[in-house]
Design a protein around this motif. Structure first.
Motif, PDB file in Angstrom:
ATOM      1  N   VAL B  13      65.242  21.830  28.105  1.00  0.00           N
ATOM      2  CA  VAL B  13      64.957  21.687  26.627  1.00  0.00           C
ATOM      3  C   VAL B  13      63.531  21.209  26.562  1.00  0.00           C
ATOM      4  N   PHE B  49      58.451  19.869  28.055  1.00  0.00           N
ATOM      5  CA  PHE B  49      59.942  19.454  28.236  1.00  0.00           C
ATOM      6  C   PHE B  49      59.994  17.955  27.624  1.00  0.00           C
ATOM      7  N   VAL B  50      61.365  17.973  26.796  1.00  0.00           N
ATOM      8  CA  VAL B  50      61.672  16.831  26.354  1.00  0.00           C
ATOM      9  C   VAL B  50      62.151  15.626  27.434  1.00  0.00           C
ATOM     10  N   GLY B  51      61.524  14.296  27.107  1.00  0.00           N
ATOM     11  CA  GLY B  51      61.756  13.239  28.172  1.00  0.00           C
ATOM     12  C   GLY B  51      63.331  13.030  28.393  1.00  0.00           C
ATOM     13  N   ILE B  52      63.924  12.692  29.329  1.00  0.00           N
ATOM     14  CA  ILE B  52      65.337  12.630  29.250  1.00  0.00           C
ATOM     15  C   ILE B  52      65.847  11.397  28.359  1.00  0.00           C
ATOM     16  N   GLY B  53      64.882  10.383  27.998  1.00  0.00           N
ATOM     17  CA  GLY B  53      65.390   9.348  26.875  1.00  0.00           C
ATOM     18  C   GLY B  53      64.450   9.394  25.807  1.00  0.00           C
ATOM     19  N   GLU B  54      63.957  10.382  25.465  1.00  0.00           N
ATOM     20  CA  GLU B  54      63.062  10.648  24.289  1.00  0.00           C
ATOM     21  C   GLU B  54      63.561  11.440  23.285  1.00  0.00           C
ATOM     22  N   SER B  55      63.374  10.993  22.152  1.00  0.00           N
ATOM     23  CA  SER B  55      63.929  11.787  20.995  1.00  0.00           C
ATOM     24  C   SER B  55      63.118  12.991  20.535  1.00  0.00           C
ATOM     25  N   LEU B  56      63.766  13.834  20.014  1.00  0.00           N
ATOM     26  CA  LEU B  56      63.131  15.321  20.010  1.00  0.00           C
ATOM     27  C   LEU B  56      61.790  15.246  19.202  1.00  0.00           C
ATOM     28  N   GLN B  77      61.332  18.975  11.783  1.00  0.00           N
ATOM     29  CA  GLN B  77      62.024  20.254  12.526  1.00  0.00           C
ATOM     30  C   GLN B  77      62.050  21.532  12.039  1.00  0.00           C
ATOM     31  N   HIS B  79      63.269  24.793  13.812  1.00  0.00           N
ATOM     32  CA  HIS B  79      64.385  25.787  14.104  1.00  0.00           C
ATOM     33  C   HIS B  79      64.664  25.626  15.768  1.00  0.00           C
ATOM     34  N   THR B  80      65.739  25.944  16.340  1.00  0.00           N
ATOM     35  CA  THR B  80      65.950  25.831  17.917  1.00  0.00           C
ATOM     36  C   THR B  80      65.941  27.166  18.240  1.00  0.00           C
ATOM     37  N   VAL B  95      63.298  23.359  21.117  1.00  0.00           N
ATOM     38  CA  VAL B  95      63.280  22.823  19.480  1.00  0.00           C
ATOM     39  C   VAL B  95      62.015  22.883  18.853  1.00  0.00           C
TER      40      VAL B  95
END
Lengths: 222, 222
Positions: B13, B49-56, B77, B79-80, B95
């Motif tokens: 993601v 990349f989104v960090g595993i504990g990070e909000s989008l 935001q 669109h995805t 995202v």
DNA sequence: GCAAAAGTGTTTGAGGTACACCCATGC
DNA sequence: GCATGGGTGTACCTCAAACACTTTTGC
């Protein structure tokens, strides 16, 4: 048991579907009762993991069908929810979809890992698993927004419908009452429906003319 | 090297940011030149990349800062995008975010794994990596939609601005020309700006009054 | 004094809102 | 014949669009 390994951590990605329909003169959402942990027994939006080679929209459509037996008509992406901690198992990012279906094409039949699938009035929702209450609220907001500037209401009606039924969709979704004459004028200006020539008799009063969408594009997947 | 293992395949993601600003009387988007395969050397939206504990949202903000040195003001935001095959490496779901920043608070400084970071006129965009051309187009469409029913244009202006500058934002984003008097009336009806008392002298003509947002909430993160 | 952008009102048409009565039917 | 929802038109108001001249400055 297969294992999948990556050199950096990957979140899981799910889809969840907010499906609205109109039944018993009421706006209802389709929910499932979870058959697995976490939140086993709780009500939740239908949804599940996205297949690794599957498009997001297709995953939404599939999960809805698998868990509820319902084949979505209209479906559009709503928003993506990814707050860390929203799922107790692991980091899960969910892409939410808004779906609409006329009541006459919807017969919930729980399957897959759902214990039950049922329509709930928006006025009487159970507690929902995860952050699904929030997602559902956003779905309702989006539906209201779209109703004003599109012909999306036709997605909630059978092929043939009366003017009153169409107006009732607006009233139920928006939570207001609308003037009969003004509403006719507005719809007439949109120029999107036409009389079928048939009538609907429904009680001790004058029969209502039936209408259909002029442009089949306004009612995709039908 | 760490390894992360799951019992079913997980997509990667990412977040990507469409940042618009207005500079040199032109609507511009911030792009980076990729320093890594795939598409090394191509221009692309800043993202990663989104960090595993990070909000989008936080991931979007961080990637923008890391790759371009730019601290986003407004961000929402968009669109995805998750079509299988949109990234040649693995399944990547991105995202997308829409960001806005006044030109006076933006000085691109390439960093991280970007070779360069530059503003491009929407009229003269390079070929973009992945499906980023499509994402950028969607960002522009969203910006146009929001301009009509919100005060989002203030996000593209410095703290103090003239009526002409505000009107120019609308003209550049929407690609139209607007009547000076009607525009004043419209803005006045919104009741969201107030005169600062200062004036701006800019050439051989009458000085223009400067305005600012009435409600600081209309210009968050400033 | 002249070139250049700032500033300012009125008229018109379209669309939205409020509002009341007759019509066709089932019982 | 009466109760029930179906169907119809007009007056008003608000908002958007078109449109031209005076003001203030720099040079």
């Amino acid at each position: 048991m297969m294992a999948y390994t990556y050199d950096h951590p990957h979140p899981a990605v799910t889809v969840d579907v907010v499906l609205f329909t109109i039944r018993d003169d009421d706006l209802k959402a389709l929910l499932i009762q979870r058959g697995q942990e976490p939140f086993e027994g709780s009500w939740a939006l239908p949804g599940g993991f996205v297949g690794i080679g599957e498009s997001l929209r297709r995953a939404a459509w599939r999960e809805l069908r698998e868990e509820t037996g319902v084949h979505a008509g209209y479906i559009e992406q709503l928003h993506t929810f990814g707050r860390p901690g929203r799922d107790p198992r692991e980091r899960v990012i969910t892409v939410a979809y808004l779906a609409l279906l006329p009541s006459d094409r919807l017969e919930p039949a729980p399957a897959s890992d759902a214990k039950a699938a049922k329509l709930f009035s928006l006025k009487n929702l159970p507690d929902l698993a995860f952050d699904h209450a929030n997602i559902l609220r956003r779905g309702h907001e989006r539906l209201k927004e779209k109703l004003d500037d599109s012909v999306i209401a036709l997605q909630l009606l059978p092929v043939a419908f009366t003017h009153s039924e169409l107006r009732r969709v607006y009233e139920l979704v928006l939570g207001v009452t609308l003037d009969k004459r003004n509403f006719r004028k507005k719809i007439s200006a949109l120029d999107v429906i036409e009389a079928t020539g048939e009538e609907k008799r429904a009680g001790p009063h004058r029969p209502a003319k039936l209408y259909r969408a002029k442009n089949p594009h306004d009612v995709p997947f039908r």
